[in-house]
Design an enzyme around this catalytic site. Structure first.
Site, PDB file in Angstrom:
ATOM      1  N   TYR A 161      -2.086 -20.060 -24.331  1.00 13.17           N
ATOM      2  CA  TYR A 161      -2.329 -19.385 -23.057  1.00 13.17           C
ATOM      3  C   TYR A 161      -3.681 -19.795 -22.467  1.00 13.17           C
ATOM      4  O   TYR A 161      -3.791 -20.087 -21.272  1.00 13.17           O
ATOM      5  CB  TYR A 161      -2.271 -17.875 -23.275  1.00 13.17           C
ATOM      6  CG  TYR A 161      -2.314 -17.056 -22.004  1.00 13.17           C
ATOM      7  CD1 TYR A 161      -1.190 -16.969 -21.176  1.00 13.17           C
ATOM      8  CD2 TYR A 161      -3.460 -16.361 -21.638  1.00 13.17           C
ATOM      9  CE1 TYR A 161      -1.220 -16.209 -20.019  1.00 13.17           C
ATOM     10  CE2 TYR A 161      -3.495 -15.598 -20.477  1.00 13.17           C
ATOM     11  CZ  TYR A 161      -2.379 -15.526 -19.674  1.00 13.17           C
ATOM     12  OH  TYR A 161      -2.404 -14.782 -18.520  1.00 13.17           O
ATOM     13  N   LYS A 165      -4.286 -21.773 -18.879  1.00 14.71           N
ATOM     14  CA  LYS A 165      -5.052 -21.208 -17.782  1.00 14.71           C
ATOM     15  C   LYS A 165      -6.288 -22.046 -17.458  1.00 14.71           C
ATOM     16  O   LYS A 165      -6.712 -22.125 -16.298  1.00 14.71           O
ATOM     17  CB  LYS A 165      -5.436 -19.759 -18.095  1.00 14.71           C
ATOM     18  CG  LYS A 165      -4.237 -18.808 -18.148  1.00 14.71           C
ATOM     19  CD  LYS A 165      -3.428 -18.842 -16.856  1.00 14.71           C
ATOM     20  CE  LYS A 165      -2.319 -17.806 -16.843  1.00 14.71           C
ATOM     21  NZ  LYS A 165      -1.553 -17.775 -15.576  1.00 14.71           N
TER      22      LYS A 165
END
Length: 254
Positions: A161, A165
């Site tokens: 994640y 991002k």
């Protein structure tokens, strides 16, 4: 009376918001509608997307629900094509769709890595590209990508994640440079600890430990993220591009 600079600036605009059936995406879609936008609700959860679209219509705005898996180039291109065909234009595109598959790095499978990167980063790439093609012809538009503070600071159990991002932030800055000559603004918003279904499911001990790190001492709300997105979509932000605005109660500031 002094007019709020973010009000009455989105009247007649058409926005597409991915991952907008629930959570932060839904809050963004509703906030844009309240600011005057017609909104296309895009999500893989068709029933919830239709329900959100009905809520937008309840505000007197045109709305449309389109199922789309953003990790599929064909589906993203179809989303943009249908949005333009049925709504007549495309002014704003908010890339919010995203997933988590949390586990420690040494336990993370290739599938868990790929699932998150495919949706969070590759999906944002597909959407930026498809939206840009329409906006470049109009020589106008705004793209807002939803990143995360973990893309800057990292987080235990979120290698996939965090990497996705961080990639979204870098993609935002590059797209901003490339699209600026066509009068297209590209920015990102990086939320911190936001009150959502996902964070509400955290064990109380873990939740409190996180809150102790936030100077404001509380989680943020989806509406607080949506307010920043609305600002970046408005004419008040016409001279802002290539930026990543953090909404985290001071978590990464000190």
């Amino acid at each position: 009376m002094t007019e709020n600079v973010t009000e009455q600036r989105l009247e007649g605009k058409v926005a597409v918001v991915t991952g907008s059936a629930r959570g932060i995406g839904r809050a963004i879609a509703m906030a844009l509608a309240r600011q005057g936008c017609d909104v296309v609700i895009s999500d893989i959860e068709e029933e919830l997307a239709s329900a959100t679209a009905s809520e937008v219509a309840g505000l007197g705005r045109r709305s449309l629900a389109i199922r789309c898996d953003v990790s599929s180039r064909e589906e993203v291109e179809g989303l943009v094509k249908q949005a333009v065909a049925e709504m007549g234009r495309l002014d704003l595109f908010v890339n919010n769709a995203g997933i988590t598959r949390d586990t420690l790095l040494i336990r993370m499978s290739e599938e868990q890595w790929s699932q998150v990167l495919d949706i969070n980063l590759k999906g944002t790439f597909f959407c930026c590209k498809a939206a840009a093609k329409v906006m470049m012809k109009a020589r106008s538009g705004k793209i807002v990508n939803i990143a995360s503070v973990v893309g800057r600071m990292g987080n235990v159990g979120q290698a996939n994640y965090s990497a996705s991002k961080a990639g979204v932030i870098a993609l935002t800055r590059t797209a901003a440079r490339e699209l600026a000559p066509r009068n297209i603004n590209v920015n990102a918003v990086a939320p911190g600890f936001i009150e959502t279904e996902m964070t509400q499911g955290l064990p109380e001990k873990a939740r409190q430990a996180f809150l102790e790190k936030i100077p404001l001492g509380r989680p943020g709300s989806a509406d607080e993220v949506a307010n920043v997105v609305c600002f970046l979509c408005s004419s008040a932000a016409d001279y802002i591009t290539g930026q990543c605005i953090t909404v985290d109660g001071g978590l990464t500031t000190f």
